[in-house]
Design an enzyme around this catalytic site. Structure first.
Site, short mmCIF file in Angstrom:
data_model
loop_
_atom_site.label_atom_id
_atom_site.label_comp_id
_atom_site.label_asym_id
_atom_site.label_seq_id
_atom_site.Cartn_x
_atom_site.Cartn_y
_atom_site.Cartn_z
N ARG A 183 0.81 -1.28 -0.07
CA ARG A 183 -0.17 0.02 -0.01
C ARG A 183 0.89 1.23 -0.04
O ARG A 183 1.52 1.41 0.87
CB ARG A 183 -0.86 -0.24 1.27
CG ARG A 183 -1.61 1.22 1.45
CD ARG A 183 -2.54 1.10 2.28
NE ARG A 183 -4.00 0.33 1.72
CZ ARG A 183 -5.33 0.45 2.46
NH1 ARG A 183 -5.29 1.40 3.25
NH2 ARG A 183 -6.26 -0.30 1.87
N GLN A 213 -10.08 -4.31 -3.44
CA GLN A 213 -11.35 -3.85 -2.87
C GLN A 213 -12.39 -4.05 -4.11
O GLN A 213 -13.35 -4.55 -3.65
CB GLN A 213 -11.12 -2.12 -2.59
CG GLN A 213 -12.34 -1.90 -2.09
CD GLN A 213 -12.78 -2.36 -0.49
OE1 GLN A 213 -11.87 -2.18 0.21
NE2 GLN A 213 -13.96 -2.71 -0.62
N CYS A 247 -16.52 1.06 0.99
CA CYS A 247 -15.40 0.27 1.25
C CYS A 247 -14.81 0.55 2.68
O CYS A 247 -14.13 -0.37 3.20
CB CYS A 247 -14.30 0.71 0.43
SG CYS A 247 -13.63 2.32 0.35
N ASP A 257 -17.78 6.72 -1.10
CA ASP A 257 -16.50 6.50 -0.30
C ASP A 257 -16.10 8.02 0.27
O ASP A 257 -16.66 9.02 0.08
CB ASP A 257 -15.28 6.24 -1.45
CG ASP A 257 -13.99 6.05 -0.87
OD1 ASP A 257 -13.69 5.84 0.32
OD2 ASP A 257 -12.88 5.82 -1.66
N ARG A 272 -13.68 -9.31 1.63
CA ARG A 272 -12.20 -9.21 1.14
C ARG A 272 -11.20 -10.54 1.38
O ARG A 272 -10.45 -10.74 0.68
CB ARG A 272 -11.72 -7.63 1.76
CG ARG A 272 -12.70 -6.60 1.23
CD ARG A 272 -11.94 -5.47 1.01
NE ARG A 272 -10.49 -5.39 0.93
CZ ARG A 272 -9.64 -4.48 0.98
NH1 ARG A 272 -10.18 -3.60 1.92
NH2 ARG A 272 -8.37 -4.69 0.56
N HIS A 301 -7.49 0.69 -6.23
CA HIS A 301 -7.72 -0.06 -5.18
C HIS A 301 -8.14 -1.45 -5.71
O HIS A 301 -9.38 -1.77 -5.40
CB HIS A 301 -8.72 0.67 -3.92
CG HIS A 301 -8.65 0.11 -2.67
ND1 HIS A 301 -7.52 -0.97 -2.40
CD2 HIS A 301 -9.08 0.22 -1.67
CE1 HIS A 301 -7.80 -1.39 -1.23
NE2 HIS A 301 -8.70 -0.50 -0.65
N1 CP Z 1 -11.19 -0.27 2.68
C1 CP Z 1 -9.83 -0.58 2.91
O1 CP Z 1 -9.14 -0.70 2.25
O2 CP Z 1 -9.78 -0.41 4.34
P1 CP Z 1 -8.25 -0.06 5.09
O3 CP Z 1 -7.75 1.35 4.48
O4 CP Z 1 -8.61 -0.03 6.42
O5 CP Z 1 -7.36 -1.25 4.68
N1 NVA Z 2 -10.27 6.45 -1.28
C1 NVA Z 2 -10.01 5.92 0.06
C2 NVA Z 2 -10.08 4.52 0.23
C3 NVA Z 2 -9.72 3.99 1.48
C4 NVA Z 2 -9.81 2.35 1.56
C5 NVA Z 2 -8.50 6.54 0.18
O1 NVA Z 2 -7.53 6.28 -0.52
O2 NVA Z 2 -8.07 6.87 1.20
#
Ligand code: CP
Ligand code: NVA
Length: 309
Positions: free
Chosen positions: A108, A138, A267, A227, A293, A135
């Protein structure tokens, strides 16, 4: 060995195969407890190395459970504890070491180029666990959740996104092309998806539908996604962006334009973009969405490790 970086780069038939495998596996372990290993132990002895340059709750835990349930193990690295994070070791050498010790790498990051650089130097698969541009784990999992709830292929459903044009939406747009579903997007004019994304859709002979009115975007929807207005990588004036989205806050009124049995998905984590009257009512399936997930990422891991049945 296959990487899993962006949905747009994975063939549609492979994405479908991942979902078919996830469904079978989920059914088969209905009676197993959290850490019990799937009977076939397909990733016995394999190590997944995870690294988070940004916060995570769900991705971290669901990948941990996914690899454990397949018979492998996981270790989570914190970038600030690595030489790489301090600028004292190159990405190339770091990637070499990850490839020697581990069997897969989940990253990440707030830099899409970093995913590509790791891909270049790793000799093990890399999975994108969220970047500024996408993502993918997800959204593939969300397609699974939609089909599980609606009991029909997503191509037969009207999907709506109300919110910012961010990484999750980019992946949802890619999914709409790969799985051929109708996608409405509702957001203020200045937050519409970037031109290169819209061009990609066009070049793939697909259409998505943009609305600057949340009610119009919601019309006749089977599923509404949202989101956070402010994503992890957002370097914006937060208060003014949140204000720009005031009319896109999902409430009962907006949901009333959708089909009666419309499902709400998010999400997580959530911000102010959805009211409790929607988030906490029974149309909202966000907890099932989070749970799934684990199941879908297991099949993504198997795909990357060349072990998908
Ligand atoms: N939805 C998601 O990716 O959550 P986190 O940021 O907690 O991993
Ligand atoms: N769009 C959000 C998703 C988090 C899981 C972000 O990037 O923070």
């Amino acid at each position: 060995m296959r990487h899993f970086i962006n949905l747009k780069d994975v063939p549609a038939k492979d994405l479908r195969q991942i979902l078919i495998d996830a469904k079978k596996r989920k059914q088969k372990r209905a009676k197993l407890s959290t850490l019990q290993v799937d009977k076939d132990i397909p990733l016995k002895g394999k190590l997944l190395i995870q690294m988070f340059e940004k916060s995570s709750l769900r991705t971290r835990l669901s990948f941990y459970l996914a690899i454990k349930q397949l018979g492998g193990g996981a270790i989570t690295l914190r970038p600030n504890e690595l030489h790489l994070g301090k600028g004292d070791e190159s990405l190339e050498d770091t990637a070499k070491i990850l490839s020697i010790y581990g069997d897969g790498f989940m990253l990440r990051t707030d830099n899409d180029h970093k995913v590509d650089s790791f891909k270049k130097y790793l000799s093990i698969p890399i999975i994108n666990g969220l970047s500024p541009l996408s993502h993918p784990t997800q959204v593939l999992s969300d397609v699974f959740t939609v089909e599980e709830i609606k009991k029909k292929p997503i191509s037969k459903l009207n999907i709506t996104w109300i919110g910012d044009s961010n990484n999750v939406l980019n992946s949802l747009i890619a999914a709409s092309v790969k799985f051929s579903f109708k996608l409405n997007i509702g957001c203020p004019k200045k937050y519409e998806p970037k031109k290169f994304i819209l061009d990609w859709v066009k070049n793939n002979n697909k259409k998505i539908y943009l609305f600057n009115d949340a009610r119009k975007a919601a019309a006749n929807a089977d599923v509404i996604f949202s989101d956070k207005v402010i994503s992890l990588n957002d370097k914006v004036k937060k208060n003014s962006k949140v204000k720009d989205f005031e009319k896109f806050k999902i409430d009962k009124k907006i949901m009333s334009f959708a089909k009666e049995d419309c499902t709400f998905l998010h999400c997580l984590p959530r911000g102010s973009e959805v009211k409790d009257e929607v988030f906490k009512n029974n149309q909202s399936k966000v907890w099932l969405q989070a749970l799934n997930r684990v199941h879908v990422q297991k099949s993504i891991l198997l795909y990357c490790f060349g072990k998908l049945r």
